[in-house]
Design an enzyme around this catalytic site. Sequence first.
Site, PDB file in Angstrom:
ATOM      1  N   SER A   1       0.811  -1.213   0.000  1.00 20.93           N
ATOM      2  CA  SER A   1       0.000   0.000   0.000  1.00 20.93           C
ATOM      3  C   SER A   1       0.849   1.269   0.000  1.00 20.93           C
ATOM      4  O   SER A   1       1.624   1.499  -0.915  1.00 20.93           O
ATOM      5  CB  SER A   1      -0.962  -0.031   1.192  1.00 20.93           C
ATOM      6  OG  SER A   1      -1.900   1.001   1.130  1.00 20.93           O
TER       7      SER A   1
ATOM      8  N   ASP B   1      -2.665   6.456  -3.583  1.00 23.44           N
ATOM      9  CA  ASP B   1      -1.536   5.849  -2.874  1.00 23.44           C
ATOM     10  C   ASP B   1      -0.971   4.725  -3.730  1.00 23.44           C
ATOM     11  O   ASP B   1      -1.419   4.490  -4.859  1.00 23.44           O
ATOM     12  CB  ASP B   1      -1.950   5.359  -1.480  1.00 23.44           C
ATOM     13  CG  ASP B   1      -2.918   4.197  -1.522  1.00 23.44           C
ATOM     14  OD1 ASP B   1      -3.599   4.023  -2.558  1.00 23.44           O
ATOM     15  OD2 ASP B   1      -3.004   3.451  -0.529  1.00 23.44           O
TER      16      ASP B   1
ATOM     17  N   ASP C   1      -1.133   1.498  -3.900  1.00 23.04           N
ATOM     18  CA  ASP C   1      -1.931   0.396  -4.452  1.00 23.04           C
ATOM     19  C   ASP C   1      -3.302   0.845  -4.927  1.00 23.04           C
ATOM     20  O   ASP C   1      -4.114   0.024  -5.350  1.00 23.04           O
ATOM     21  CB  ASP C   1      -2.049  -0.759  -3.449  1.00 23.04           C
ATOM     22  CG  ASP C   1      -3.006  -0.472  -2.310  1.00 23.04           C
ATOM     23  OD1 ASP C   1      -3.138   0.709  -1.937  1.00 23.04           O
ATOM     24  OD2 ASP C   1      -3.611  -1.423  -1.785  1.00 23.04           O
TER      25      ASP C   1
ATOM     26  N   ASP D   1      -6.023   2.282  -3.452  1.00 18.37           N
ATOM     27  CA  ASP D   1      -7.297   2.215  -2.733  1.00 18.37           C
ATOM     28  C   ASP D   1      -7.591   3.490  -1.943  1.00 18.37           C
ATOM     29  O   ASP D   1      -8.643   3.612  -1.330  1.00 18.37           O
ATOM     30  CB  ASP D   1      -7.379   0.978  -1.829  1.00 18.37           C
ATOM     31  CG  ASP D   1      -6.357   0.973  -0.701  1.00 18.37           C
ATOM     32  OD1 ASP D   1      -5.517   1.889  -0.641  1.00 18.37           O
ATOM     33  OD2 ASP D   1      -6.406   0.035   0.120  1.00 18.37           O
TER      34      ASP D   1
END
Length: 453
Positions: free
Chosen positions: A107, A246, A248, A250
């Site tokens: 992430s 960000d 990843d 999400d």
Amino acid sequence: MGGRKYFGTDGIRGRVGQGVISADFVLRLGNALGRVLVAQRGQDGRRPIVVIGKDTRISGYMFEAALEAGLVAAGADVQLLGPMPTPAVAFLTRTLGVDAGIVISASHNPHYDNGIKFFSAQGEKLDDATELALEAALDVPFTTAESEKLGKASRAREAVGRYIEFCKASVPRAFDLRGVRLVLDCAHGATYQIAPLLFRELGAEVIGIGAEPNGVNINAGVGSTHIDNLAAKVRETRADLGIAFDGDGDRVLMADDQGNPVDGDDLLYILARAWKDEGRLRGPVVGTLMSNYGVEKAFADLQIPFVRSNVGDRYVHQALVEGGGVLGGEASGHLLCLDRATTGDGIVSALQVLVALRNGGQTLRQALKGLERVPQKTVNVRLGNVSAKATVQADSVQAALAAAQQSVAGRGRAFLRPSGTEPVVRVTVEADDATLMQETLDRLSAAVREAAA
């Protein structure tokens, strides 16, 4: 996942090369999952299929290969998605008719961390039975199926197009972004290909930053955790707004046309107000303990039901499901639009905000005029030999907390949160007057510090 040996509530994550974040363990992990899925399929004759997506950190190549080898050895087929946002992997797992999905990502963490997260065939977190079976399978030696039962691996070449069409389907058919100049910050992460392509297809003039990953620059000075970079670019290019994801994909944060940062609380307010006007809002809007008091007050003025969950998007999701709601989020940019996506999706959430602005004929700055944020500050008090629970429950701390809450009653909030990951108690106070907030915070944190010594 209490009692689990290997996994936390969101898969595994850590420093590459240490503990379970190693090629050896991930190879075994792929093999264990493959064996579990083969056993679940029973005798129906079809090999289970697993899709694997990743973000752009360099260790993703190593872990992708390890998972692929372990799964194929166990008799499962693999479809490689390449760099793909986490919510896209959830969507593709659900719609491609496969048995499971895997995301290789840490992430918003730096490049030297990585992690593994799983999705069920429904694009959701694995159920307890599968998780327990996976834990048990990891304690069994690596197994290679008979040659004729080995799996195969292939590239899912239509994955990007499918996900882009899904994102487009989340907005009205007639919606477009012609005449809009926007800055997109992709954090050198998983959205670097998809997001610019999608927004250009919708007609926007896209100025891209953070879209040149090299394996080690993910989240490095860019993305939603470094919003100042986006804000500066918006001012420099005189863009209408900026959007930052960000690593990843999400989370999403924005910047208005003057470069002012717009966080998840702000975006939640914009969406809730617009959806109420459209008749789209159902159930309560869900924020977290950290959602600004100004948001709560604004929702009360608009007669929009608002509830708070614990911090973390999984708790927001749980509260939405329990309350029959469709909209929730946290200041970090995790937004849940459950009538459009089953999980937090930065791109889909950004599109919903842009639709709300277009329908209301407003700029991002204009859409926030009804929201008055209050000053909020958090102090971390490090613990001595006293546990967090004992510190918070101490009579002196409870008395100080009651006094703090009384001093900001009707004007803000005061609360304590023991950290779940480090020996600290987080002391948070917010109030509509900055001096009142600071004085209350000083008194409360002093009481906690004394009890923690």
